[in-house]
Design a protein around this motif. Sequence first.
Motif, PDB file in Angstrom:
ATOM      1  N   ASP A  19       0.780  -1.282  -0.061  1.00 40.90           N
ATOM      2  CA  ASP A  19       0.128   0.037  -0.186  1.00 40.90           C
ATOM      3  C   ASP A  19       0.936   1.283   0.035  1.00 40.90           C
ATOM      4  O   ASP A  19       0.738   2.255  -0.738  1.00 40.90           O
ATOM      5  CB  ASP A  19      -0.974   0.125   1.183  1.00 40.90           C
ATOM      6  CG  ASP A  19      -2.118  -1.133   0.957  1.00 40.90           C
ATOM      7  OD1 ASP A  19      -2.468  -1.106  -0.085  1.00 40.90           O
ATOM      8  OD2 ASP A  19      -2.736  -1.346   2.109  1.00 40.90           O
ATOM      9  N   TYR A  66       1.166   3.980  -3.147  1.00 47.69           N
ATOM     10  CA  TYR A  66       0.911   5.499  -2.475  1.00 47.69           C
ATOM     11  C   TYR A  66       1.818   6.044  -3.030  1.00 47.69           C
ATOM     12  O   TYR A  66       1.944   7.437  -3.866  1.00 47.69           O
ATOM     13  CB  TYR A  66       0.567   5.691  -1.160  1.00 47.69           C
ATOM     14  CG  TYR A  66       0.166   7.151  -0.840  1.00 47.69           C
ATOM     15  CD1 TYR A  66      -0.579   7.686  -1.498  1.00 47.69           C
ATOM     16  CD2 TYR A  66       1.380   7.794   0.216  1.00 47.69           C
ATOM     17  CE1 TYR A  66      -1.096   8.995  -0.882  1.00 47.69           C
ATOM     18  CE2 TYR A  66       1.136   9.061   0.571  1.00 47.69           C
ATOM     19  CZ  TYR A  66       0.094   9.613  -0.097  1.00 47.69           C
ATOM     20  OH  TYR A  66      -0.307  11.143   0.238  1.00 47.69           O
ATOM     21  N   ASN A 116      -7.947  -7.000   0.084  1.00 51.81           N
ATOM     22  CA  ASN A 116      -8.092  -5.898   1.150  1.00 51.81           C
ATOM     23  C   ASN A 116      -9.474  -5.870   1.677  1.00 51.81           C
ATOM     24  O   ASN A 116      -9.729  -5.750   2.950  1.00 51.81           O
ATOM     25  CB  ASN A 116      -7.845  -4.581   0.483  1.00 51.81           C
ATOM     26  CG  ASN A 116      -7.980  -3.441   1.297  1.00 51.81           C
ATOM     27  OD1 ASN A 116      -9.058  -2.906   1.340  1.00 51.81           O
ATOM     28  ND2 ASN A 116      -6.914  -2.848   1.902  1.00 51.81           N
ATOM     29  N   GLY A 138      -5.694   1.349   2.361  1.00 48.89           N
ATOM     30  CA  GLY A 138      -6.010  -0.025   1.749  1.00 48.89           C
ATOM     31  C   GLY A 138      -7.252   0.613   0.709  1.00 48.89           C
ATOM     32  O   GLY A 138      -7.156   0.284  -0.490  1.00 48.89           O
TER      33      GLY A 138
END
Length: 506
Positions: free
Chosen positions: A174, A178, A242, A307
């Motif tokens: 994650d 990002y 997720n 997430g």
Amino acid sequence: MPGGLILFSSSFEVVLKNINVVSIFQTDDVLEAVRTLEYSEGRRFYFRDSESLLFGDIKRCFELELNQEVTLGITLYDHSYLEWKAKKVEWGSEHALILIVKNVDEIIKYEQVSSENRCKNAILRSVSHELRTPTNSICCLTDKLMEQELEPEVYQNLQIIKISSNLLLSLINDLLDYSRMLAGVFNVEKTEFSISRAIEEVVKLVEVQAAKKGVRVFSRIDSLVPEVGFSDDKRFRQVLLNLLSNAVKFTFKGEIEVCLWMNCRNKLSVSVKDSGIGIPLERQRQLFRLFSRVHTSEVSAEGCGLGLHISNLLVKELGGQQIQVKSRQGVGSVFSFEIEIFRESSALEYDLEFSDSEEIDSPVRVYEFCTNVKSERKVEVLVVDDESFNRHIVVTVLKSLNISIAEAYNGKQAVEKVKQFDKVGSSLKVVIMDCSMPEMNGWEATEAIKTMHTNGEITQMPVVLGYTAFTGATETAECYRSGMTKVLSKPVNAEILLKTVASFLY
């Protein structure tokens, strides 16, 4: 504030100035204020010598061609950044200089913030990559250990390690995603994949954790859902994992159901339904915001709040709209989304087939396994990585092919070994090449090997498989440009690694 204007005569007198200039310097004696101004560090643009005073450059501007306009640079005055432009003109019977001064505080602030963000993003990406590599090793080795006959207590402890390391890997991914978003290199890579296998394997990842809470996890796939789809398998699994992980976290009894069906838009619909504690209406609106986390009296807030935000973006990249949520407190929640699973040219075809139909467990030739370069057995695969545990993981997985494997710890050593193996008549067929290595990286090594083959220094050109954690469009393009045949993303699934290597061996 609009820009200020100053007109200098050839005798360096202020002939004209507007009210904005007076406002900027808060004095009528503009000439005296300008005489003292120094350029901000690194912001002297037109003249490139050691002069630091703006006024010295103003004098030199009279040497410009008539009507020539230049940007001199940026000065700092009373905590404000001022940009200066000059233009040589005719004023009556003599030459003069028009100076335009503009406050650029907002531009400088934006540049500073952008620079800081780029730095933070680089740090975040680097740290995420360095964390993912050892975590992936823990996951892979735990899987290999669990294949052995073990005492129940040992097996249970390994299950805990597996659950914890997979959770950690998910959080790291994650963060890495990002950082890619911030860098503008976030992308999806669509290939053919088995839909049912993806569902089965993701469900297995959460089954153990759910079973400890007495929660059953199962899936239902409608008969109209094709066996094979065309999308990003890795990203599809990421979204599903997720949603399932969240469902397990907030469900303490009952069951979790994954359903798949083809909707009226000819897209694959997926829903994850649980019998958990539910989500208050006011919290539902915040679920997909960046760094948003759910905290209740039953469950504390965990994770980094990335997430669902990333999953929602992924669904859009995969051809869907956004993740939908319906929830009632005390009853449960349903998260659903849709994705494209067909190529544009075959949107109505349901009988997709894998282009490579060979089974992974099909009979293969048996060779002596060794990692010793001096072995009499001809080396067929060379594993190149500067991290010893990465090489160990790949070698451990490839053991099942019963082939002879050698290792190299950087690109330079890899080039030397390829040349050495070719000289002794070895049948080296595959090089698994890490891209980021000291001394000589994987791209440079691949180019060097290709050059040796072109120049006749080696008789056989092995297939080079890129093996990298950085799979953005730029890195992937560099892999193919250097001469790599295929790119494998770290962490690679053991089955995919075996099938890929085997396809070039037999």
